[in-house]
Design a protein around this motif. Sequence first.
Motif, PDB file in Angstrom:
ATOM      1  N   LEU A  13      -5.310  -1.141 -29.387  1.00  0.00           N
ATOM      2  CA  LEU A  13      -5.707  -2.362 -29.219  1.00  0.00           C
ATOM      3  C   LEU A  13      -5.517  -2.640 -27.308  1.00  0.00           C
ATOM      4  O   LEU A  13      -6.293  -3.293 -27.048  1.00  0.00           O
ATOM      5  CB  LEU A  13      -4.972  -3.445 -29.728  1.00  0.00           C
ATOM      6  N   ASN A  15      -5.495  -0.716 -25.075  1.00  0.00           N
ATOM      7  CA  ASN A  15      -6.241   0.269 -24.304  1.00  0.00           C
ATOM      8  C   ASN A  15      -7.917   0.155 -24.661  1.00  0.00           C
ATOM      9  O   ASN A  15      -8.814   0.715 -23.830  1.00  0.00           O
ATOM     10  CB  ASN A  15      -5.943   1.650 -24.313  1.00  0.00           C
ATOM     11  N   LYS A  16      -8.047  -0.661 -25.631  1.00  0.00           N
ATOM     12  CA  LYS A  16      -9.370  -0.817 -26.052  1.00  0.00           C
ATOM     13  C   LYS A  16     -10.002   0.366 -26.615  1.00  0.00           C
ATOM     14  O   LYS A  16     -10.624   0.510 -27.750  1.00  0.00           O
ATOM     15  CB  LYS A  16     -10.440  -1.477 -24.844  1.00  0.00           C
ATOM     16  N   LYS A  17     -10.121   1.729 -25.766  1.00  0.00           N
ATOM     17  CA  LYS A  17     -10.607   2.690 -26.178  1.00  0.00           C
ATOM     18  C   LYS A  17      -9.724   3.930 -25.691  1.00  0.00           C
ATOM     19  O   LYS A  17      -9.160   3.727 -24.506  1.00  0.00           O
ATOM     20  CB  LYS A  17     -12.048   2.970 -25.650  1.00  0.00           C
ATOM     21  N   THR A  18      -9.256   4.950 -26.444  1.00  0.00           N
ATOM     22  CA  THR A  18      -8.504   5.811 -26.092  1.00  0.00           C
ATOM     23  C   THR A  18      -8.660   7.238 -26.584  1.00  0.00           C
ATOM     24  O   THR A  18      -9.754   7.502 -27.356  1.00  0.00           O
ATOM     25  CB  THR A  18      -6.796   5.505 -26.343  1.00  0.00           C
ATOM     26  N   TYR A  61     -11.081   3.922 -31.180  1.00  0.00           N
ATOM     27  CA  TYR A  61     -11.082   2.394 -31.095  1.00  0.00           C
ATOM     28  C   TYR A  61     -11.164   1.503 -32.502  1.00  0.00           C
ATOM     29  O   TYR A  61     -11.352   2.253 -33.250  1.00  0.00           O
ATOM     30  CB  TYR A  61     -12.051   1.715 -30.153  1.00  0.00           C
ATOM     31  N   GLU A  63     -12.726  -1.420 -34.503  1.00  0.00           N
ATOM     32  CA  GLU A  63     -13.932  -2.144 -34.480  1.00  0.00           C
ATOM     33  C   GLU A  63     -13.787  -3.216 -35.536  1.00  0.00           C
ATOM     34  O   GLU A  63     -13.455  -3.119 -36.458  1.00  0.00           O
ATOM     35  CB  GLU A  63     -15.213  -1.452 -34.813  1.00  0.00           C
ATOM     36  N   THR A  66     -10.261  -8.484 -34.741  1.00  0.00           N
ATOM     37  CA  THR A  66      -8.779  -8.045 -34.873  1.00  0.00           C
ATOM     38  C   THR A  66      -7.777  -9.175 -35.078  1.00  0.00           C
ATOM     39  O   THR A  66      -6.457  -8.927 -35.112  1.00  0.00           O
ATOM     40  CB  THR A  66      -8.417  -7.142 -33.698  1.00  0.00           C
ATOM     41  N   GLN A  70      -3.813  -8.395 -35.440  1.00  0.00           N
ATOM     42  CA  GLN A  70      -2.979  -8.695 -34.429  1.00  0.00           C
ATOM     43  C   GLN A  70      -1.721  -9.911 -34.881  1.00  0.00           C
ATOM     44  O   GLN A  70      -0.627  -9.706 -34.389  1.00  0.00           O
ATOM     45  CB  GLN A  70      -3.573  -9.400 -33.347  1.00  0.00           C
TER      46      GLN A  70
END
Length: 85
Positions: A13, A15-18, A61, A63, A66, A70
């Motif tokens: 979350l 890093n958005k995309k890892t 990531y 989708e 969230t 969270q």
Amino acid sequence: MNEREIEIVRFILANKKTHYRDIAHHMKLSQRTIASTLNHLANILPQFGVTLVRRPNVGIYIEGKTLRLQQTLQAAKLGLPQSKS
């Protein structure tokens, strides 16, 4: 979710995309262990209304909306009891 899973979800979350290697480096675990944990997370994240996406050459990531996820992570951070709904 256990502590490892929570930390991986937080990392994704944040890093958005890892990628596997980034998570493995952050967690100080093997990519095989990360893959296994992500397999498990892929099965449990839909209960929070989100999907774990793993796309070769694109990244990993989450989708969906969230907010519920969270809130659960925040409750875990504070040591609050988590609702089962």
